[in-house]
Structures are given as structure tokens and as C-alpha cells.
Design a protein around this motif. Structure first.
Motif, short mmCIF file in Angstrom:
data_model
loop_
_atom_site.label_atom_id
_atom_site.label_comp_id
_atom_site.label_asym_id
_atom_site.label_seq_id
_atom_site.Cartn_x
_atom_site.Cartn_y
_atom_site.Cartn_z
N SER A 129 0.64 -1.34 -0.07
CA SER A 129 0.00 0.21 -0.01
C SER A 129 0.93 1.38 -0.16
CB SER A 129 -0.92 0.17 1.21
OG SER A 129 -1.64 -0.93 1.25
N GLU A 130 1.90 1.26 0.70
CA GLU A 130 2.93 2.39 0.76
C GLU A 130 3.47 2.48 -0.69
OE1 GLU A 130 5.75 3.05 3.92
OE2 GLU A 130 4.84 1.22 4.78
N VAL A 131 3.92 1.58 -1.13
CA VAL A 131 4.47 1.55 -2.51
C VAL A 131 3.50 2.19 -3.50
CG1 VAL A 131 5.15 0.26 -4.73
CG2 VAL A 131 6.13 -0.10 -2.03
N ALA A 132 2.31 1.75 -3.54
CA ALA A 132 1.33 2.17 -4.50
C ALA A 132 0.83 3.47 -4.28
CB ALA A 132 -0.09 1.41 -4.18
N PHE A 133 0.75 4.02 -3.11
CA PHE A 133 0.38 5.48 -2.64
C PHE A 133 1.72 6.30 -2.93
CE2 PHE A 133 0.16 9.29 0.32
CZ PHE A 133 -1.04 9.70 -0.04
N SER A 134 2.67 5.78 -2.72
CA SER A 134 4.01 7.02 -3.04
C SER A 134 4.14 6.96 -4.68
CB SER A 134 5.21 5.94 -2.39
OG SER A 134 5.16 6.03 -0.95
N LEU A 135 3.88 5.87 -5.25
CA LEU A 135 3.94 6.02 -6.76
C LEU A 135 3.07 6.90 -7.25
CD1 LEU A 135 4.73 3.00 -8.99
CD2 LEU A 135 2.93 4.65 -9.69
N LEU A 136 1.53 6.96 -6.68
CA LEU A 136 0.54 7.74 -7.11
C LEU A 136 1.18 9.42 -6.84
CD1 LEU A 136 -2.02 8.12 -8.43
CD2 LEU A 136 -2.93 7.93 -5.98
N LEU A 137 1.60 9.55 -5.79
CA LEU A 137 2.13 10.79 -5.43
C LEU A 137 3.44 11.21 -6.17
CD1 LEU A 137 2.09 11.07 -1.54
CD2 LEU A 137 0.59 12.35 -2.95
N LEU A 138 4.04 10.44 -6.51
CA LEU A 138 5.32 10.75 -7.39
C LEU A 138 4.71 11.10 -8.89
CD1 LEU A 138 8.34 11.02 -6.84
CD2 LEU A 138 8.62 8.80 -7.84
N MET A 139 3.66 10.33 -9.19
CA MET A 139 3.19 10.53 -10.51
C MET A 139 2.30 11.81 -10.68
SD MET A 139 2.58 9.32 -13.75
CE MET A 139 1.68 9.59 -14.94
N GLY A 140 1.64 12.30 -9.58
CA GLY A 140 1.25 13.61 -9.65
C GLY A 140 2.43 14.70 -9.68
N ALA A 141 3.30 14.48 -8.68
CA ALA A 141 4.45 15.57 -8.71
C ALA A 141 5.01 15.52 -10.04
CB ALA A 141 5.34 15.07 -7.67
N SER A 142 5.46 14.45 -10.81
CA SER A 142 5.96 14.45 -12.03
C SER A 142 5.28 14.96 -13.13
CB SER A 142 6.52 12.85 -12.47
OG SER A 142 7.32 12.10 -11.47
N LEU A 143 3.96 14.82 -13.07
CA LEU A 143 3.18 15.74 -13.87
C LEU A 143 3.15 17.11 -13.90
CD1 LEU A 143 -0.01 13.22 -14.35
CD2 LEU A 143 1.81 13.49 -15.92
N ALA A 144 3.20 17.28 -12.55
CA ALA A 144 3.19 18.85 -12.19
C ALA A 144 4.46 19.61 -12.52
CB ALA A 144 3.09 19.26 -10.83
N VAL A 145 5.69 18.68 -12.41
CA VAL A 145 6.91 19.27 -12.80
C VAL A 145 6.91 19.36 -14.31
CG1 VAL A 145 9.47 18.69 -12.72
CG2 VAL A 145 8.33 18.34 -10.73
N LYS A 146 6.50 18.42 -14.99
CA LYS A 146 6.68 18.40 -16.47
C LYS A 146 5.67 19.72 -17.02
CE LYS A 146 5.36 16.20 -20.64
NZ LYS A 146 4.64 15.12 -21.53
N SER A 147 4.55 19.78 -16.42
CA SER A 147 3.69 21.09 -16.92
C SER A 147 4.68 22.31 -16.67
CB SER A 147 2.63 21.04 -16.16
OG SER A 147 1.57 22.11 -16.45
N GLY A 194 2.87 -3.46 -5.20
CA GLY A 194 2.45 -1.97 -4.96
C GLY A 194 2.46 -1.06 -6.30
N ILE A 195 3.30 -1.57 -7.10
CA ILE A 195 3.45 -0.69 -8.40
C ILE A 195 2.17 -1.01 -9.30
CG2 ILE A 195 4.59 -0.76 -10.71
CD1 ILE A 195 7.31 -1.03 -9.05
N VAL A 196 1.75 -2.27 -9.50
CA VAL A 196 0.49 -2.66 -10.27
C VAL A 196 -0.75 -1.78 -9.92
CG1 VAL A 196 -1.08 -4.26 -11.04
CG2 VAL A 196 1.34 -4.77 -10.82
N PRO A 197 -1.19 -1.60 -8.78
CA PRO A 197 -2.35 -0.77 -8.42
C PRO A 197 -1.89 0.73 -8.23
CG PRO A 197 -1.34 -1.85 -6.31
CD PRO A 197 -0.91 -2.40 -7.60
N GLY A 198 -0.65 0.96 -8.24
CA GLY A 198 -0.28 2.39 -8.25
C GLY A 198 -0.03 2.82 -9.40
N LEU A 199 0.24 1.91 -10.45
CA LEU A 199 0.13 2.29 -12.12
C LEU A 199 -1.25 2.65 -12.53
CD1 LEU A 199 3.02 0.37 -13.46
CD2 LEU A 199 3.05 2.58 -13.13
N THR A 200 -2.15 1.83 -11.98
CA THR A 200 -3.38 1.83 -12.42
C THR A 200 -4.15 3.14 -11.80
OG1 THR A 200 -3.70 -0.52 -12.27
CG2 THR A 200 -5.83 0.74 -12.26
N ALA A 201 -3.80 3.41 -10.70
CA ALA A 201 -4.21 4.63 -10.07
C ALA A 201 -3.73 5.99 -10.75
CB ALA A 201 -4.02 4.82 -8.66
#
Length: 797
Positions: free
Chosen positions: A420-438, A733-740
Motif C-alpha cells: 500500500s505504501e508503494v502504491a500510494f507513494s507511486l501515485l504521489l510521485l506520478m502527480g508530482a512528475s506531471l506537475a513538474v513536467k507542466s 504495490g506498483i501494479v495498483p499504483g500504476l492503475t491509479a
């Protein structure tokens, strides 16, 4: 009581014995509780800040609104007088009109914000001057309106808190005004108006008698027992009455009443709950996993105590006490961190409304933190205790009974927490990466001009000193000539607005059918000097630039941008075309490149430029290009040339064009940085959680690993076994994190500039990053497992 004292002693002994483990748990808890306490402090300041006005809950805004305008928070002065005379629901009403003024005399001239107020403004707010007096009734006339009140901050900053300033004469917009009083320090009008006025002056009817000019903000105090619904109904009746009397200016307009303290949208509460809950969940999952892993290592101890007669409740109380001691340490450290964070935010944004709110950790915030502490204590303290004290405590006493984490159910629960930690951390990192790219995409956007080595400033000429267009034109032409004669200035220009914030005006293209009323097309409108395009390096695509010959008496001309051409002259040459804008029919003489506006994510829009000599104004932006590395180095030279023309003329908003562009990106940069920091912290927490689980897993499987080594397993086999276990948890954790993350990408793509619904490279990069971080976190426990001495492991099962 003796049992509690014994548990406390045992907890202190464990804290001293395992200082490294204690430090990790306390730091994680402090970060999570500190972050949430800081959020509580900011939200409490925003929603429940004490308004510095008498009975602030009874104060309301009264504004004119229409479906066409959607309201601007203001009304006309005549409508204010009608409301004041006809309403039955308010004790009093006061009008406020903002005005920027030039203050001369004493030290260097300044451009300041001022506030014109009606007669009852101070009594409505429950304020009185701390020195001097308030305005007299005779001063609310055109003949007697030369009195001025100073804000407390201006009195201290410019006049050294000298009471002798009362009765002295100041030059405001070239006219003599008498200082009659000093306002109290706690009168923070920015909380009601959005800005902090430096000067207060009487509001006289003469400049505000146009009923269609809605430039006044109105505050009113409700009578006791009058509800918001009753007040709104009464004002709507008055608005209909005004519309019937003045249909030409008030048709379609009504009156609205809203509380002084802003009403919070339900969405804000939802976002707050998600943010706080996410941080709490991440921290609790990590700490619970660590505490559960440590408790598993003590299974044999608890089994012995159970065999000697200790009840399950007694064991739960001991573990709960020890865990709550860690939580108390983390909470105390987190509150201290939150106090520092709130002080930093207040200091960092001291000149904004956020700084005025005085963010602090007070009783309500501590109460919210206490609730957070109880919730975290239930999860962090109770769950590991219940897990480890369940049935089967006699099992660890049996030979060879050690397993990965003290049992299949406990192992699964801990693995679930890590995944769960991995999934949630991946989701946060994805959001941050999209914001940084923007953010990077926005910075890489071609602005259409070069902000490097350009100084920008604002000069506002007072109408009383420069009453006609010729004097305004003469001032700016003389200033440009003086600036361009200096060796450090390459070129200079003036414009009605800087290129990032020009307003829009309606226009009509000559020779085409007239649009319906209210449906005329809109374009950004800027009046500029002849050297403006060269100073900012705005490319002229075709035609010509403005010249010194484009004056008031010469044919009216205009220059349009490429977006204007692409929309209205797709199949013909725009040069020679005619457009009616700013009250004159103009001939298009040139086309320039598109210039981006704020927000930069907005696509270029049609823009019309006209010579400032044909549309002169007294409030102009001045830009000067220099060869110096720091454009601010020519500030003194610019001030010198302005004073040579008019010693009383102030200059405001002096900054480089790069700073102008950067400041407009400040909110985006702050949000991106904050999200990136949270995401990085989540990544670290996930890595720590994975390391903790595997580290304790290795300690639990020492006997099993010794057996494997004795049967011929090599270091590589053991290394692969532990690494495989850790990477398997990461993949879970990566699989549900990538889905989210895919869902998040689709949601954010419509809001973030330059972001596609599916960013495969970012997804792949984040997944690879998590695998590398996980592999690093797994390596140390794996290497320790590979170095197990089989004889020692078999002797100590």
C-alpha cells in the motif's frame, strides 16, 4: 498503577536500547504529524481568522451583479446612496473606492494605494484614529475633501512614527492635503478589500456620479435578528425598484448580499480531508509496519510471559504503552516542527493576506492535532499489539518455529501495508512528475519577447498635474529620449500594460457586417511607443513598426498579432485592413509575433497595438533594455532622469522583466515544489518501510537461512531469495499504483499544460525508480542474510 509504571519503565528501557529504531519511528511520526498540524494551522487561519472589525459576523458585502458581468464585487456610487436610504435591514452602510495616488514631499516620492471612504466608514468598522481625529462632515464635499488619514504602517515607515505629522501638508497627486489622523495598527483592510491602503481620504460624489461606473465596494452591518435571507430579499426589492427608475444603466442588474468572511466550498473540505488522510495513512502504514516487525522479533519474549501467566490484555497494554510513548515523542517533535513551519510561512508571505492572518498553533489547532494523535495512536499503537498478542503465543517456543514474520496472517498484513505504501507513494510521485513536467513546459514556452536584460517599471501621472493628453505624451517622450541617450541603455519604450497582462477590448472589422449588440469580438489592446517592439525583441512579421510620425494628427494606425490574422484574415492580406477600436477607425500597418499572456498555458489570443501618441494615458509601463548583466543596475539612472523632468513624480513596481515572468509563475512553482517534496518523502517512507520489513524478516529467518546454507545454498541464492521477496512486494504495490496513476493522468491532463492523458515515459521512469529504490532498500538485509554463519544459526534457532 504499578503495572502502568512497570510498562513505562519497560518502554523507556526499550527506547534507550534501540535508539536507531526509535529515531526512525519518531522522525517519521514527527514529519507526518508536523505536516498535518501545519495544514490545520493554515486552514484555521484562513477559515476562522479574527476579523479586526467590530462585530465582524454582522458585516456583509452588498454588490451589484448581473448574468452578463457575473459581478465584480462593486457597485456604483448612486446605487450605494439608494441602498443606504431605502433599506430596512442594515444599521449602517459605507462605501469604499480604491485609488492609486502619487505622494510627494519628505523623502522620495511614492506611488501608494489609497482608499476613498464615505462618512460612516470608520464607525461601521468600529475603528477610530489612535492619534488625531476622524473626518468631519464638511470634508465630504468637493471643497473640503483635502483631509487625509495615514495608515499605521505608512506613518511608521515614511514618517518615523512622528506625531508631529498631524496637521502637516502632504502633496497627493500634486494637491495639498492635510494629515488629520493616524489609523490603528490592527485595522487590516486587506482582509476585507484584498489590499492594504496607505492613505484614507473622503469619498466625494463628483467623480463617481455615473451610475454605469461600478467602482465602489459597499459594506453594511445587519440589524440584530436580521438573517442573510431577509437581507438578500430586501436588497432584491430595492434593486428592482432602481431598475424600474434607471433601465438604461440597471436593466438586468440586481443586488446580492454575502458575508464578510468567505464561505468555504464543500470541495475544499473534501480536498483537505484527502490530503490529511493520505499523509496520515502513509505515516501510519509505515510506522505500524516497523512496530509490527519489532514486535514479531519479541514473540519469544511474549510467549514466555504468556506461559508464566500474563494475560493477553496485559501484553496488549504493555505493547500499547511502549508504542504510545514513541507516538508522544513524535507528536511533540511534530508540533515543534509545525510551529517553526507556521512562523516561516508567515514571514515568507508577510506582505500578503496569508501573512496578515498570523498563522499560529493555537488551542483549536492543538485540539485537531490531539484528534489526529488519538487516531494515529489507535492505528499505530493498537494494531501491532493486537496482531502480536493473538492466539498461538506458544508456537514461538517450539523448535524451529520462526518464520518470515511470525505467522502467515501477520506476514500478509505487513506485506499489504508495504504494498500500500508503494502504491500510494507511486501515485504521489506520478502527480508530482506531471506537475513538474507542466512547469517545465510552461517555462519552455516561447513568450514571443525577450525578457532578459530588460528593466520594467510603472509611472502614473496624476491628472491634476497632467490634465491633457499633450502633457502626458510630452512627459513620456522626454523620458524615453533621456533614457536612450544614456550609454547603459540600448533602447526604451512605454506601453499601457506589460506583455503578460494586457486587457481586452471589443473591436469591429471595417467592411464587414456589424455584430449584434454585446457580441463584438474581443482582442487584447495595448498602446505602445515606437521603440517598444525593439526593446522587447518582438518580431515584426510583415508591414512596419510604429514611427515618431504616428501622432495624434496623423492617420490612425494599428498593428495586429499573428493570432489576429489567423482568425480574421485567413484568406487575405491584413495590411491595409481597417478595424474600429478605442473609438477610432484604424488602418492595419503591420503584423507582429504572438506574445503570451498569463497564464502561459493559455493559447495566444488576438491582440491589437496602437501608438500611445494616438491613445495616450497617464498610467504607463516603461521598459528599458540594457547591455548590463543586471538590469536593476540602471535603476538609479532611471530615477535620476524622471526627477530631472518632474521631481515629485514617483516610480513604482521596479523589477526585471524576468522577475515579472517568474512572479507570475510563483504559485505554480510553490505548488509543484510542495507536491514534489511530499512525493519524495513518500518515496523515502516506502523505502524505509520495505527495508524495515525485510530487515526483520531476515532476523526471523536466520535459522531457516542457516539450514539452506548447510544444505548447499550459496550467497547468491540467499541474496536472490531476499531480493526477490522485496521486489515482489514492490511489484504488488506498483501494479495498483500504476492503475491509479493512469486515472490520475487522465484527470490532470485537462488542467496541466503540455501533459498527455497517458505519459508512458514518466510511468516507466517512476516504475524503474521504485524498483531501483526498492532494490537498494532490499540489498542491505539481503547481504546480511547471505553472510549468515550456518553453524551459529543452527545453534540459535
Amino acid at each position: 498503577m504499578s503495572a502502568l509504571v512497570q510498562d513505562l519503565r519497560s518502554g523507556l528501557r526499550n527506547i534507550r536500547t534501540h535508539l536507531g529504531f526509535t529515531a526512525v519511528v519518531v522522525i517519521i511520526l514527527a514529519l507526518g504529524i508536523g505536516a498535518n498540524t501545519t495544514i490545520f494551522g493554515v486552514i484555521h487561519a484562513l477559515l476562522f481568522f479574527p476579523m479586526p472589525f467590530k462585530d465582524a459576523e454582522q458585516l456583509v458585502y452588498v454588490t451589484e451583479t448581473s448574468e452578463r458581468s457575473r459581478g465584480g464585487g462593486t457597485t456604483s456610487y448612486p446605487a450605494f446612496l439608494d441602498w443606504k436610504g431605502q433599506n430596512q435591514v442594515f444599521e449602517d452602510m459605507a462605501g469604499f473606492a480604491s485609488e492609486a495616488v502619487n505622494l510627494a514631499g519628505g523623502s522620495e516620492p511614492e506611488r501608494l494605494s489609497s482608499l476613498r471612504v464615505s462618512g460612516s466608514a470608520l464607525s461601521l468598522l468600529g475603528a477610530q484614529p489612535v492619534w488625531g481625529r476622524a473626518f468631519l462632515a464638511s470634508e465630504f464635499t468637493a471643497e473640503g475633501s483635502r483631509a487625509v488619514l495615514l495608515s499605521h504602517s505608512l506613518w511608521q515607515r515614511r514618517f518615523g512614527a512622528d506625531r508631529a505629522i498631524i496637521g502637516q501638508i502632504l502633496k497627493v497627486n500634486g494637491q495639498a492635503h492635510t494629515v488629520v489622523g493616524i489609523l490603528p495598527e490592527n485595522l487590516k483592510m486587506a482582509l476585507a478589500l484584498g489590499f492594504e491602503p496607505a492613505l484614507w481620504m473622503p469619498l466625494v460624489p463628483a467623480p463617481y456620479e455615473d451610475r454605469s461606473a461600478r467602482t465602489c465596494l459597499v459594506l453594511a452591518r445587519r440589524k440584530p435578528g436580521i438573517t442573510m435571507e431577509r437581507a438578500r430579499a430586501d436588497m432584491e426589492v430595492i434593486a428592482r425598484r432602481i431598475t424600474a427608475s434607471h433601465p438604461d444603466t440597471n436593466k438586468g442588474w440586481t443586488a446580492s448580499v454575502s458575508p464578510l468572511r468567505p464561505e468555504v466550498d464543500t470541495v475544499a473540505y473534501v480536498v483537505l480531508a484527502i490530503l490529511v488522510g493520505s499523509i496520515l495513512a502513509l505515516v501510519c502504514a509505515n510506522v505500524t509496519n516497523l512496530l509490527l516487525a519489532r514486535a514479531v522479533a519479541r514473540e519469544r519474549e511474549f510467549a514466555v510471559r504468556a506461559a508464566l501467566g500474563a494475560s493477553r490484555m496485559r501484553l496488549v497494554c504493555q505493547l500499547l504503552t511502549e508504542n504510545l510513548m514513541l507516538l508522544l515523542l513524535g507528536c511533540a517533535l511534530g508540533v515543534l516542527a509545525a510551529v517553526w513551519a507556521c512562523d516561516w510561512i508567515s514571514a515568507r508571505f508577510i506582505d500578503t493576506n496569508l501573512g496578515l492572518l498570523r498563522i499560529r498553533i493555537d488551542a483549536p489547532v492543538l485540539a485537531a492535532t490531539a484528534v489526529l494523535f488519538l487516531l494515529a495512536g489507535t492505528i499505530v499503537g493498537l494494531v501491532p499489539a493486537l496482531q502480536i498478542s493473538g492466539a498461538g503465543l506458544s508456537q514461538p517456543l517450539k523448535e524451529g518455529s520462526r518464520s518470515l514474520s511470525g505467522g502467515v496472517s501477520k506476514r500478509r498484513f505487513k506485506n499489504f501495508l508495504v504494498a500500500s505504501e508503494v502504491a500510494f507513494s507511486l501515485l504521489l510521485l506520478m502527480g508530482a512528475s506531471l506537475a513538474v513536467k507542466s512547469w517545465f513546459q510552461l517555462w519552455s514556452v516561447d513568450l514571443g519577447f525577450r525578457p532578459e536584460k530588460v528593466l520594467a517599471m510603472r509611472i502614473s501621472l496624476a491628472d491634476r498635474q497632467y490634465p491633457d493628453s499633450d502633457r502626458k505624451i510630452a512627459f513620456f517622450q522626454q523620458l524615453l529620449g533621456r533614457l536612450e541617450s544614456r550609454p547603459e541603455v540600448r533602447s526604451a519604450g512605454v506601453a499601457s500594460d506589460l506583455p503578460t497582462a494586457s486587457p481586452e477590448r471589443s473591436f469591429i472589422i471595417g467592411g464587414r457586417p456589424l455584430p449584434a449588440v454585446g457580441e463584438a469580438p474581443q482582442a487584447r489592446f495595448t498602446a505602445v511607443s515606437a521603440g517598444y517592439f525593439n526593446t522587447l525583441a518582438i518580431a515584426v512579421k510583415t508591414g512596419r513598426q510604429f514611427t515618431e510620425q504616428d501622432v495624434t494628427t496623423s492617420p490612425a494606425v494599428a498593428i495586429v498579432n499573428e493570432s489576429m490574422v489567423g482568425r480574421y484574415w485567413t484568406d487575405q492580406n491584413p495590411i491595409g485592413g481597417r478595424i474600429d477600436v478605442a473609438g477610432r477607425l484604424r488602418t492595419v500597418v503591420g503584423v507582429v509575433a504572438d506574445v503570451r499572456s498569463i497564464p502561459l498555458s493559455r493559447k495566444p489570443v488576438p491582440e491589437i497595438f496602437v501608438p500611445f501618441t494616438q491613445a495616450p494615458g497617464g498610467d504607463m509601463a516603461v521598459v528599458a533594455a540594457t547591455a548590463l548583466a543586471d538590469p536593476l543596475a540602471i535603476t538609479a539612472a532611471v530615477k535620476q532622469e524622471v526627477r530631472a523632468i518632474d521631481p515629485d513624480q514617483p516610480i513604482s513596481r521596479i523589477m526585471t522583466m524576468e522577475s515579472v515572468c517568474s512572479s507570475n509563475m510563483g504559485v505554480i512553482r510553490f505548488g509543484t515544489s510542495a507536491l514534489s517534496l511530499v512525493a519524495f518523502g513518500a518515496l523515502i517512507l516506502a523505502a524505509v518501510g520495505l527495508y524495515g520489513v525485510l530487515s526483520y524478516a531476515v532476523s526471523q529467518r536466520t535459522h531457516e537461512i542457516g539450514v539452506r546454507v548447510a544444505l548447499g545454498a550459496g550467497p547468491r541464492d540467499i541474496l536472490g531469495l531476499v531480493l526477490g521477496q522485496g521486489l515482489t512486494l514492490t511489484l504488488f504495490g506498483i501494479v495498483p499504483g500504476l492503475t491509479a496513476s493512469l486515472v490520475l493522468g487522465r484527470v490532470l491532463s485537462s488542467s496541466l499544460f503540455g501533459v498527455r492523458p497517458v505519459e508512458f515515459l514518466i510511468l516507466a521512469g517512476i516504475s524503474l525508480l521504485f524498483i531501483l529504490v526498492s532494490a537498494t532498500a532490499c540489498y542491505l538485509p539481503a547481504r546480511r542474510a547471505a553472510s549468515v554463519d550456518p553453524m551459529q544459526a543452527l545453534r540459535n534457532p
